[in-house]
Design a protein around this motif. Structure first.
Motif, PDB file in Angstrom:
ATOM      1  N   LEU A   6       0.859  -1.182   0.000  1.00 18.99           N
ATOM      2  CA  LEU A   6       0.000   0.000   0.000  1.00 18.99           C
ATOM      3  C   LEU A   6       0.894   1.230   0.000  1.00 18.99           C
ATOM      4  O   LEU A   6       1.814   1.331   0.812  1.00 18.99           O
ATOM      5  CB  LEU A   6      -0.898   0.006   1.238  1.00 18.99           C
ATOM      6  CG  LEU A   6      -1.752   1.260   1.462  1.00 18.99           C
ATOM      7  CD1 LEU A   6      -2.831   1.370   0.390  1.00 18.99           C
ATOM      8  CD2 LEU A   6      -2.385   1.239   2.848  1.00 18.99           C
ATOM      9  N   VAL A   7       0.629   2.149  -0.919  1.00 19.29           N
ATOM     10  CA  VAL A   7       1.384   3.403  -0.992  1.00 19.29           C
ATOM     11  C   VAL A   7       0.400   4.560  -0.910  1.00 19.29           C
ATOM     12  O   VAL A   7      -0.538   4.647  -1.714  1.00 19.29           O
ATOM     13  CB  VAL A   7       2.197   3.503  -2.299  1.00 19.29           C
ATOM     14  CG1 VAL A   7       2.980   4.812  -2.328  1.00 19.29           C
ATOM     15  CG2 VAL A   7       3.149   2.317  -2.434  1.00 19.29           C
ATOM     16  N   VAL A   8       0.583   5.435   0.078  1.00 19.49           N
ATOM     17  CA  VAL A   8      -0.291   6.599   0.228  1.00 19.49           C
ATOM     18  C   VAL A   8       0.559   7.828   0.524  1.00 19.49           C
ATOM     19  O   VAL A   8       1.669   7.729   1.073  1.00 19.49           O
ATOM     20  CB  VAL A   8      -1.326   6.414   1.352  1.00 19.49           C
ATOM     21  CG1 VAL A   8      -2.328   5.332   0.996  1.00 19.49           C
ATOM     22  CG2 VAL A   8      -0.653   6.094   2.673  1.00 19.49           C
ATOM     23  N   GLN A   9       0.042   8.981   0.169  1.00 16.83           N
ATOM     24  CA  GLN A   9       0.693  10.259   0.461  1.00 16.83           C
ATOM     25  C   GLN A   9       0.019  10.872   1.679  1.00 16.83           C
ATOM     26  O   GLN A   9      -1.202  11.066   1.681  1.00 16.83           O
ATOM     27  CB  GLN A   9       0.589  11.205  -0.741  1.00 16.83           C
ATOM     28  CG  GLN A   9       1.405  12.486  -0.604  1.00 16.83           C
ATOM     29  CD  GLN A   9       2.910  12.242  -0.716  1.00 16.83           C
ATOM     30  OE1 GLN A   9       3.337  11.308  -1.384  1.00 16.83           O
ATOM     31  NE2 GLN A   9       3.704  13.071  -0.058  1.00 16.83           N
ATOM     32  N   ALA A  12       1.188  16.562   6.496  1.00 18.23           N
ATOM     33  CA  ALA A  12       2.046  16.705   7.672  1.00 18.23           C
ATOM     34  C   ALA A  12       1.350  16.314   8.977  1.00 18.23           C
ATOM     35  O   ALA A  12       1.931  15.589   9.796  1.00 18.23           O
ATOM     36  CB  ALA A  12       2.581  18.127   7.762  1.00 18.23           C
ATOM     37  N   PRO A  13       0.090  16.755   9.228  1.00 17.09           N
ATOM     38  CA  PRO A  13      -0.558  16.349  10.484  1.00 17.09           C
ATOM     39  C   PRO A  13      -0.741  14.840  10.587  1.00 17.09           C
ATOM     40  O   PRO A  13      -0.572  14.266  11.664  1.00 17.09           O
ATOM     41  CB  PRO A  13      -1.917  17.075  10.422  1.00 17.09           C
ATOM     42  CG  PRO A  13      -1.706  18.221   9.497  1.00 17.09           C
ATOM     43  CD  PRO A  13      -0.749  17.719   8.474  1.00 17.09           C
ATOM     44  N   ALA A  14      -1.081  14.188   9.465  1.00 15.71           N
ATOM     45  CA  ALA A  14      -1.261  12.737   9.479  1.00 15.71           C
ATOM     46  C   ALA A  14       0.069  12.023   9.720  1.00 15.71           C
ATOM     47  O   ALA A  14       0.115  10.982  10.386  1.00 15.71           O
ATOM     48  CB  ALA A  14      -1.878  12.272   8.167  1.00 15.71           C
ATOM     49  N   GLN A  15       1.161  12.574   9.191  1.00 17.91           N
ATOM     50  CA  GLN A  15       2.480  11.981   9.431  1.00 17.91           C
ATOM     51  C   GLN A  15       2.822  12.018  10.922  1.00 17.91           C
ATOM     52  O   GLN A  15       3.286  11.021  11.485  1.00 17.91           O
ATOM     53  CB  GLN A  15       3.544  12.745   8.654  1.00 17.91           C
ATOM     54  CG  GLN A  15       3.415  12.668   7.140  1.00 17.91           C
ATOM     55  CD  GLN A  15       4.465  13.514   6.450  1.00 17.91           C
ATOM     56  OE1 GLN A  15       5.626  13.558   6.862  1.00 17.91           O
ATOM     57  NE2 GLN A  15       4.072  14.209   5.390  1.00 17.91           N
ATOM     58  N   SER A  31      16.362   1.555  10.400  1.00 20.50           N
ATOM     59  CA  SER A  31      17.018   2.685   9.747  1.00 20.50           C
ATOM     60  C   SER A  31      16.905   2.523   8.230  1.00 20.50           C
ATOM     61  O   SER A  31      17.381   1.532   7.671  1.00 20.50           O
ATOM     62  CB  SER A  31      18.495   2.758  10.167  1.00 20.50           C
ATOM     63  OG  SER A  31      19.143   3.819   9.495  1.00 20.50           O
ATOM     64  N   VAL A  32      16.243   3.489   7.574  1.00 22.60           N
ATOM     65  CA  VAL A  32      16.064   3.466   6.127  1.00 22.60           C
ATOM     66  C   VAL A  32      16.447   4.836   5.570  1.00 22.60           C
ATOM     67  O   VAL A  32      15.987   5.873   6.076  1.00 22.60           O
ATOM     68  CB  VAL A  32      14.606   3.126   5.737  1.00 22.60           C
ATOM     69  CG1 VAL A  32      14.401   3.255   4.230  1.00 22.60           C
ATOM     70  CG2 VAL A  32      14.253   1.720   6.205  1.00 22.60           C
ATOM     71  N   GLU A  33      17.275   4.850   4.553  1.00 24.39           N
ATOM     72  CA  GLU A  33      17.745   6.099   3.966  1.00 24.39           C
ATOM     73  C   GLU A  33      16.574   6.920   3.437  1.00 24.39           C
ATOM     74  O   GLU A  33      15.645   6.376   2.825  1.00 24.39           O
ATOM     75  CB  GLU A  33      18.737   5.807   2.834  1.00 24.39           C
ATOM     76  CG  GLU A  33      19.472   7.047   2.334  1.00 24.39           C
ATOM     77  CD  GLU A  33      20.530   6.697   1.296  1.00 24.39           C
ATOM     78  OE1 GLU A  33      21.253   7.621   0.883  1.00 24.39           O
ATOM     79  OE2 GLU A  33      20.619   5.519   0.908  1.00 24.39           O
ATOM     80  N   HIS A  34      16.613   8.223   3.691  1.00 22.08           N
ATOM     81  CA  HIS A  34      15.611   9.191   3.247  1.00 22.08           C
ATOM     82  C   HIS A  34      14.250   9.005   3.911  1.00 22.08           C
ATOM     83  O   HIS A  34      13.257   9.578   3.463  1.00 22.08           O
ATOM     84  CB  HIS A  34      15.426   9.144   1.721  1.00 22.08           C
ATOM     85  CG  HIS A  34      16.692   9.316   0.943  1.00 22.08           C
ATOM     86  ND1 HIS A  34      17.523  10.403   1.115  1.00 22.08           N
ATOM     87  CD2 HIS A  34      17.282   8.522   0.008  1.00 22.08           C
ATOM     88  CE1 HIS A  34      18.563  10.285   0.315  1.00 22.08           C
ATOM     89  NE2 HIS A  34      18.454   9.159  -0.365  1.00 22.08           N
ATOM     90  N   ALA A  35      14.187   8.220   4.970  1.00 23.79           N
ATOM     91  CA  ALA A  35      12.910   7.973   5.641  1.00 23.79           C
ATOM     92  C   ALA A  35      12.821   8.775   6.931  1.00 23.79           C
ATOM     93  O   ALA A  35      13.804   8.936   7.659  1.00 23.79           O
ATOM     94  CB  ALA A  35      12.734   6.492   5.949  1.00 23.79           C
ATOM     95  N   SER A  51       9.361  12.734   1.985  1.00 19.50           N
ATOM     96  CA  SER A  51       8.451  13.343   1.009  1.00 19.50           C
ATOM     97  C   SER A  51       6.993  13.237   1.431  1.00 19.50           C
ATOM     98  O   SER A  51       6.117  13.847   0.819  1.00 19.50           O
ATOM     99  CB  SER A  51       8.619  12.639  -0.348  1.00 19.50           C
ATOM    100  OG  SER A  51       8.233  11.273  -0.243  1.00 19.50           O
ATOM    101  N   GLY A  52       6.716  12.442   2.482  1.00 25.32           N
ATOM    102  CA  GLY A  52       5.343  12.206   2.919  1.00 25.32           C
ATOM    103  C   GLY A  52       4.748  10.932   2.357  1.00 25.32           C
ATOM    104  O   GLY A  52       3.622  10.573   2.701  1.00 25.32           O
TER     105      GLY A  52
END
Length: 291
Positions: A6-9, A12-15, A31-35, A51-52
């Motif tokens: 599943l991929v969702v965008q 900011a508040p949801a993150q 640990s994941v790069e750019h995460a 990126s969200g």
């Protein structure tokens, strides 16, 4: 079970909300790069990139989405609203410790009639993940004394025997939930379990009993389930404390780096062969030690 992605965008508040909720959910942080963060739990890996973009993969993607994302997942949701209890007695059941490397796996059920349920609602009892350990230690004994409850506490030494016998965690959890519910069962009772897997796992173990079974994600919003979660959390904390004192090592909650440090200290003092007395050996933390 089939693997899904599943991929969702996320805005900011949801993150921020998701990150807060996962902190208390017993996930192993990776640990994941750019995460912004990445976590691993039973049947699921979730990574939120800066990126969200949130990527969820595994066999329990839909359960994760229903529990933690809701409308943000933009997917058909399972029933999550309140159940109509009316004048019937309700048993609520919840578990603690399934995402923790050290300490016991605990399942607790609480039974409340309509008057007791209303009392719990007025008291403001909440999901134990939203409470501090200190608050849980104060609330739990009072709840145990006032309401009918049943508990199953599986210490690591027993867990490491039972987990292979059941093949995976979810059937074992279902068995523990069913045992607690059976201890409190009354004819015509309603039962609400915090959903963790396919409904049939618990349903098949309760077949033949006069009850109405509901399984919901975020079931802790129901005060009776919240009370069960508080009692279970306290039993877990007490089990973890006793093991820490017995082996003279501070055993950390969760499954992240502080836990790995505790594991290395334990092995240094007591040897790898004793690890099964305090830890759930099938976790990746054990492979790290052996590696």
């Amino acid at each position: 079970m089939p693997q899904e992605t599943l991929v969702v965008q996320l805005a900011a508040p949801a993150q921020a909300r998701l990150e807060r909720e996962l902190e208390g959910g017993g996930f192993e942080h990776r640990s994941v790069e750019h995460a912004r963060f990445s976590v691993k739990g039973q049947g699921v890996i979730a990574t939120l990139y800066r990126s969200g973009k949130l990527v969820v993969q595994g066999s329990e993607v839909q359960l994760f989405a229903t529990r933690y994302l809701g409308e943000d997942a933009r997917a058909p949701a399972e029933p999550t609203g309140p159940i109509e209890v009316g004048s019937r007695t309700l048993i609520g059941s919840d578990e603690v410790g399934k995402g923790d490397y050290f300490g016991p796996l605990v399942v607790v059920a609480v039974r409340a009639d309509p008057r007791e349920r209303a009392e719990l609602a007025r008291s403001g009892v909440a999901d134990s993940k939203t409470l501090s350990d200190e608050r849980v230690r104060v609330l739990a004994p009072a709840l145990e004394q006032r309401y009918a409850c049943a508990a199953e506490v599986l210490l690591p030494s027993d867990y490491n025997v039972e987990h292979p016998r059941f093949g995976s965690l979810n059937p074992l959890l279902a068995e523990l939930h069913a045992r607690c519910i059976k201890k409190l069962h009354q004819p015509g009772v309603m039962v609400l379990v915090d959903k963790f897997a396919d409904d049939e796992l618990i349903a098949e173990r309760l077949r033949g009993l006069d009850l109405e079974l509901f399984q919901r994600t975020r079931a802790e919003r129901e005060p009776v389930v919240a009370a069960a979660s508080v009692i279970a959390r306290n039993l877990f904390l007490e089990g973890l404390r006793q093991l820490s004192e017995e082996f003279a090592v501070e055993l950390h909650k969760g499954a992240g780096e502080p836990t790995d440090r505790s594991a290395r200290e334990f092995v240094k003092l007591h040897g790898l062969e004793q690890l099964g007395r305090v830890a759930k050996l099938h976790f990746k933390n054990t492979q790290k030690l052996r590696g």
